[in-house]
Scaffold this motif. Sequence first.
Motif, PDB file in Angstrom:
ATOM      1  N   PHE A 143      30.128  32.584  46.524  1.00  0.00           N
ATOM      2  CA  PHE A 143      31.446  33.041  46.965  1.00  0.00           C
ATOM      3  C   PHE A 143      32.386  33.360  45.804  1.00  0.00           C
ATOM      4  CE2 PHE A 143      29.654  30.538  50.398  1.00  0.00           C
ATOM      5  CZ  PHE A 143      29.915  31.324  51.505  1.00  0.00           C
ATOM      6  N   VAL A 144      31.907  33.234  44.567  1.00  0.00           N
ATOM      7  CA  VAL A 144      32.781  33.429  43.412  1.00  0.00           C
ATOM      8  C   VAL A 144      32.701  34.819  42.775  1.00  0.00           C
ATOM      9  CG1 VAL A 144      33.415  32.523  41.139  1.00  0.00           C
ATOM     10  CG2 VAL A 144      32.699  30.943  42.943  1.00  0.00           C
ATOM     11  N   PRO A 145      31.509  35.394  42.543  1.00  0.00           N
ATOM     12  CA  PRO A 145      31.453  36.637  41.757  1.00  0.00           C
ATOM     13  C   PRO A 145      32.289  37.789  42.286  1.00  0.00           C
ATOM     14  CG  PRO A 145      29.268  35.672  41.929  1.00  0.00           C
ATOM     15  CD  PRO A 145      30.153  34.879  42.849  1.00  0.00           C
ATOM     16  N   LEU A 146      32.208  38.090  43.592  1.00  0.00           N
ATOM     17  CA  LEU A 146      32.957  39.247  44.099  1.00  0.00           C
ATOM     18  C   LEU A 146      34.470  39.076  43.965  1.00  0.00           C
ATOM     19  CD1 LEU A 146      30.961  40.479  47.233  1.00  0.00           C
ATOM     20  CD2 LEU A 146      31.254  41.615  45.017  1.00  0.00           C
ATOM     21  N   PRO A 147      35.056  37.926  44.393  1.00  0.00           N
ATOM     22  CA  PRO A 147      36.504  37.762  44.168  1.00  0.00           C
ATOM     23  C   PRO A 147      36.877  37.846  42.692  1.00  0.00           C
ATOM     24  CG  PRO A 147      35.711  36.117  45.712  1.00  0.00           C
ATOM     25  CD  PRO A 147      34.499  36.809  45.173  1.00  0.00           C
ATOM     26  N   MET A 148      36.049  37.244  41.819  1.00  0.00           N
ATOM     27  CA  MET A 148      36.387  37.268  40.401  1.00  0.00           C
ATOM     28  C   MET A 148      36.279  38.674  39.818  1.00  0.00           C
ATOM     29  SD  MET A 148      37.539  34.456  39.594  1.00  0.00           S
ATOM     30  CE  MET A 148      37.951  35.258  38.067  1.00  0.00           C
ATOM     31  N   LEU A 149      35.296  39.446  40.273  1.00  0.00           N
ATOM     32  CA  LEU A 149      35.189  40.824  39.794  1.00  0.00           C
ATOM     33  C   LEU A 149      36.409  41.624  40.223  1.00  0.00           C
ATOM     34  CD1 LEU A 149      33.536  42.991  38.359  1.00  0.00           C
ATOM     35  CD2 LEU A 149      32.398  43.464  40.547  1.00  0.00           C
ATOM     36  N   GLY A 150      36.823  41.443  41.474  1.00  0.00           N
ATOM     37  CA  GLY A 150      38.003  42.150  41.969  1.00  0.00           C
ATOM     38  C   GLY A 150      39.267  41.755  41.218  1.00  0.00           C
ATOM     39  N   ILE A 151      39.453  40.449  40.993  1.00  0.00           N
ATOM     40  CA  ILE A 151      40.639  39.972  40.268  1.00  0.00           C
ATOM     41  C   ILE A 151      40.611  40.467  38.825  1.00  0.00           C
ATOM     42  CG2 ILE A 151      41.875  37.923  39.455  1.00  0.00           C
ATOM     43  CD1 ILE A 151      40.757  36.452  41.938  1.00  0.00           C
ATOM     44  N   SER A 152      39.412  40.450  38.227  1.00  0.00           N
ATOM     45  CA  SER A 152      39.281  40.904  36.841  1.00  0.00           C
ATOM     46  C   SER A 152      39.661  42.380  36.703  1.00  0.00           C
ATOM     47  CB  SER A 152      37.835  40.692  36.368  1.00  0.00           C
ATOM     48  OG  SER A 152      37.609  41.269  35.108  1.00  0.00           O
ATOM     49  N   LEU A 153      39.148  43.213  37.606  1.00  0.00           N
ATOM     50  CA  LEU A 153      39.449  44.647  37.531  1.00  0.00           C
ATOM     51  C   LEU A 153      40.909  44.915  37.844  1.00  0.00           C
ATOM     52  CD1 LEU A 153      36.240  46.108  39.225  1.00  0.00           C
ATOM     53  CD2 LEU A 153      36.740  45.857  36.773  1.00  0.00           C
ATOM     54  N   ALA A 154      41.439  44.200  38.849  1.00  0.00           N
ATOM     55  CA  ALA A 154      42.851  44.376  39.211  1.00  0.00           C
ATOM     56  C   ALA A 154      43.771  43.870  38.101  1.00  0.00           C
ATOM     57  CB  ALA A 154      43.157  43.652  40.520  1.00  0.00           C
TER      58      ALA A 154
END
Length: 305
Positions: free
Chosen positions: A189-200
Amino acid sequence: MKKRDVLLLLTVAVVWGVNFTVIKIGLQSVPPLFLVFLRYLFVAFPLIFFVKSPDVSWRVIAGYGLCIGVGQFSFLFCAIRAGMPAGLASVVLQAQAIFTLILSSGFMGERMGRIQIAGIMLAVFGLGLIGGFWGPGSDSIPTIAFLMCLMAAFFWGCANVLVKRAAKESERKGAPLNMMEMLVWSSVFVPLPMLGISLAGGEASAAFRVLTRLDGTAVFSVLYLVVLSTLFSYYVWNKMIAVYSAGRVAPFSFLVPITGLLSAMLVHGERVASSQWIGIAGVIAGLVVFQLGSRIQGGFARTGT
């Protein structure tokens, strides 16, 4: 306790202490939020194909992953990037014990004894000295970095409460909670939210450079965080708790801030102010009272002293 198991626990304490120094090394070439993404991407995959899911609700599994990954490590990595010394971060993060007790008292009805309150007061006094909120040294750590490190400790405390809830849920179903299963599947449950937050958060160009120009520093940091700090250490730690009980294993965690401080001094040349050394002593003393105080008090009561 067998000598081999003592050596394994000492190794885990060293690995977790050096972890903070490795994070600081990794942040020299990888942006903080993207580093969290990489860590959990390689914890989750490919292990989910070989480790069965824990027998607890998916809401608890997801909550644990979000608290530990998105919450704790995002704030910790950003804190170190913002100027929090790696060695002192290893000490401040131990405030998770305070947050765990407070949250457990509020949400799980656990009682807070006088000895535990004394431990909290000692630790809070120490944290204040480290952060420079009372006494000299306030310019040595950026306030925002110190507060982000405290937020990391808070989310770790939230994750600990969720583990307690998961353990009770698993026991009701007739089996102890397997933390390796919990660790691997919560990581999904971590990679997708973190990728989104990182790009944003504006890390897109830096993340692209990391992927297209891999260097030894980035590879070493990710491998250390995934293989040693996460998979090896959590496996050994939880296996030892299963064999010897949490009470006998927990004192080894006192070595984590010590090894964290020493490794940061040796590798990064970090220095600690005299008032901060007093603060470190206060935090560690608070943790000792926290973990061992009730047992010591019980021993005195039994012997009549």
